[in-house]
Design a protein around this motif. Structure first.
Motif, PDB file in Angstrom:
ATOM      1  N   UNK A  57       0.960  -1.014   0.428  1.00 17.48           N
ATOM      2  CA  UNK A  57      -0.042   0.163  -0.173  1.00 17.48           C
ATOM      3  C   UNK A  57       0.907   1.441   0.304  1.00 17.48           C
ATOM      4  N   UNK A  58       0.293   2.569  -1.196  1.00 14.67           N
ATOM      5  CA  UNK A  58       1.479   3.378  -1.160  1.00 14.67           C
ATOM      6  C   UNK A  58       0.884   4.157  -0.264  1.00 14.67           C
ATOM      7  N   UNK A  59       1.741   4.900   1.136  1.00  9.80           N
ATOM      8  CA  UNK A  59       1.395   6.672   1.387  1.00  9.80           C
ATOM      9  C   UNK A  59       0.305   7.060   0.920  1.00  9.80           C
ATOM     10  N   UNK A  60      -0.658   7.591   1.848  1.00 11.11           N
ATOM     11  CA  UNK A  60      -1.263   8.396   1.033  1.00 11.11           C
ATOM     12  C   UNK A  60      -3.076   7.946   0.646  1.00 11.11           C
ATOM     13  N   UNK A  61      -3.015   6.538   0.397  1.00  9.81           N
ATOM     14  CA  UNK A  61      -4.265   5.635  -0.270  1.00  9.81           C
ATOM     15  C   UNK A  61      -5.222   4.989   1.677  1.00  9.81           C
ATOM     16  N   UNK A  62      -6.151   4.989   1.536  1.00 12.04           N
ATOM     17  CA  UNK A  62      -7.029   4.308   2.247  1.00 12.04           C
ATOM     18  C   UNK A  62      -6.661   3.516   2.415  1.00 12.04           C
ATOM     19  N   UNK A  63      -6.864   2.030   3.522  1.00 14.67           N
ATOM     20  CA  UNK A  63      -6.802   0.933   3.689  1.00 14.67           C
ATOM     21  C   UNK A  63      -8.106   0.226   2.693  1.00 14.67           C
ATOM     22  N   UNK A  64      -9.456   0.667   3.651  1.00 14.57           N
ATOM     23  CA  UNK A  64     -10.350   0.208   3.627  1.00 14.57           C
ATOM     24  C   UNK A  64     -11.305   1.284   2.500  1.00 14.57           C
ATOM     25  N   UNK A  65     -12.713   1.226   1.894  1.00 15.83           N
ATOM     26  CA  UNK A  65     -13.602   1.970   1.597  1.00 15.83           C
ATOM     27  C   UNK A  65     -12.952   1.579  -0.407  1.00 15.83           C
ATOM     28  N   UNK A  66     -14.484   1.697  -0.389  1.00 20.60           N
ATOM     29  CA  UNK A  66     -14.372   1.550  -2.239  1.00 20.60           C
ATOM     30  C   UNK A  66     -13.682   2.227  -2.966  1.00 20.60           C
ATOM     31  N   UNK A  67     -13.170   2.570  -4.533  1.00 16.17           N
ATOM     32  CA  UNK A  67     -12.281   3.155  -4.857  1.00 16.17           C
ATOM     33  C   UNK A  67     -13.118   4.236  -5.640  1.00 16.17           C
ATOM     34  N   UNK A  68     -13.081   5.342  -5.581  1.00 13.01           N
ATOM     35  CA  UNK A  68     -14.178   6.363  -6.226  1.00 13.01           C
ATOM     36  C   UNK A  68     -13.286   6.954  -7.442  1.00 13.01           C
ATOM     37  N   UNK A  69     -13.395   7.438  -8.289  1.00 12.12           N
ATOM     38  CA  UNK A  69     -13.177   9.110  -9.175  1.00 12.12           C
ATOM     39  C   UNK A  69     -12.586  10.210  -8.015  1.00 12.12           C
ATOM     40  N   UNK A  70     -13.268  10.389  -6.853  1.00 10.23           N
ATOM     41  CA  UNK A  70     -11.969  10.850  -5.489  1.00 10.23           C
ATOM     42  C   UNK A  70     -11.332  10.385  -5.352  1.00 10.23           C
ATOM     43  N   UNK A  71     -11.676   9.219  -4.122  1.00 16.88           N
ATOM     44  CA  UNK A  71     -10.925   8.733  -3.244  1.00 16.88           C
ATOM     45  C   UNK A  71     -11.025   7.439  -3.931  1.00 16.88           C
ATOM     46  N   UNK A  72      -9.484   7.018  -2.835  1.00 20.49           N
ATOM     47  CA  UNK A  72      -9.043   5.767  -3.221  1.00 20.49           C
ATOM     48  C   UNK A  72      -8.704   5.347  -2.693  1.00 20.49           C
ATOM     49  N   UNK A  73      -9.015   4.114  -2.573  1.00 23.54           N
ATOM     50  CA  UNK A  73      -8.854   3.135  -1.499  1.00 23.54           C
ATOM     51  C   UNK A  73      -7.805   1.463  -1.359  1.00 23.54           C
ATOM     52  N   UNK A  74      -6.742   0.818  -0.565  1.00 24.28           N
ATOM     53  CA  UNK A  74      -6.049  -0.654  -1.973  1.00 24.28           C
ATOM     54  C   UNK A  74      -7.816  -1.330  -1.384  1.00 24.28           C
ATOM     55  N   UNK A  75      -8.903  -1.426  -0.050  1.00 23.71           N
ATOM     56  CA  UNK A  75      -9.910  -2.221  -0.802  1.00 23.71           C
ATOM     57  C   UNK A  75     -10.203  -2.621  -2.174  1.00 23.71           C
TER      58      UNK A  75
END
Length: 302
Positions: free
Chosen positions: A87-105
């Motif tokens: 996981x890169x720093x700055x990305x959420x671990x959980x939550x669905x990826x959207x155009x505005x919010x990225x997450x590893x999950x």
């Protein structure tokens, strides 16, 4: 899958004979992505001439993708039960990826669903703070998730932390009750209170630095590189405990770091060792120290 040419014809025509339900566009795409091989060599020309009786090996497109590992993130380990990614720093671990919010999950779940046509999905096992990079585990089934979480106390998790100043001892254990306030800031308590959780953190010094990544002795050090091992896994635990010790993590302004340094939290989950949820065998994964992790320039806000 072996396909034998029933007549002398082009590769595309032979594939159309073998897969009458498919169209030319789909089969051309399969050829272009290297799904067909002849005598051990990948064929990429739909017009390649096959003689009657000759045969080719055909691998379905999704199987080819899985073998190549064309994921938009780094995969350290994967089998039928578990996937470990970076996981890169700055990305959420959980939550669905959207155009505005990225997450590893969201990224891992989408990748698995696309790769397996919906047969597999991601299951969250643990989390890393948004500001923290490193190894993150996902299960690929509910059974695997339950198995990992059931034995989670047996999991060993190690972090690199670059901190300001010098710890009072070369190694030690930090422990306190942790509680979160209304501003989502976690703080330590000496005694148990309602809503507080017990936390224990072990550390040892790996090296001392004078700045700009230059190693030095303890007496001249401005920064210290620590190896940190969690005994418990509370929110912001390492960040709070190291700040309590008087050595906040470089870049972690939320917990007292110098504001002159760029807000890049120097905490990295570099190793994890866990019992496999299906076999019980230990899986040991480790990443090297990230590039420029120990480089700090207080004058220019690196």
């Amino acid at each position: 899958m072996k396909i034998t040419a029933s007549r002398t014809a082009s590769l595309l025509e032979i594939l159309l004979d073998a897969f009458p339900e498919s169209n030319k566009t789909h089969l051309k795409k399969a050829i272009r992505y290297g799904c067909v091989s002849f005598s051990g060599k990948v064929l990429e020309n739909p017009a390649f001439l096959l003689q009657e009786g000759q045969h080719v090996e055909f691998k379905k497109y999704q199987e080819r993708e899985a073998a190549k590992g064309n994921a938009p993130f780094k995969i350290l380990f994967e089998d039928d039960a578990v996937m470990a990614v970076v996981k890169p720093a700055g990305i959420l671990s959980c939550g669905r990826t959207t155009e505005r919010t990225r997450s590893m999950f969201g990224a891992v779940d989408y990748y698995l669903r696309q790769k397996t046509r919906g047969r597999e999905r991601a299951y969250t096992v643990h989390r890393l703070d948004r500001e923290v990079g490193g190894i993150l585990l996902f299960a690929k089934s509910g059974q695997a998730k339950d198995g990992l979480q059931e034995h989670w106390p047996e999991v060993r998790k190690d972090y690199y932390a670059l901190v300001e100043g010098v710890p009072p001892k070369e190694k030690g254990t930090l422990q306190s009750w942790l509680k979160e306030n209304a501003r989502q800031v976690v703080y330590s308590l000496r005694e148990e209170q309602e809503g507080a959780k017990w936390a224990m953190t072990h550390y040892r010094v790996l090296a001392y630095y004078a700045g700009k990544g230059k190693k030095t002795g303890r007496d001249d050090a401005l920064f210290s590189l620590l190896q940190v091992r969690l005994e418990t896994g509370r929110k912001n635990q390492i960040r709070v405990h190291l700040s309590d010790m008087g050595c906040p993590i470089v870049g972690d302004r939320k917990y007292g770091a110098d504001a002159k340094v760029k807000r890049r939290v120097r905490l990295y989950a570099f190793a994890i060792n866990f019992p496999h949820p299906l076999t019980g065998e230990r899986v040991d994964l480790e990443m090297p120290l990230p590039e420029n992790f120990v480089y700090v320039d207080n004058q220019t806000e690196y």
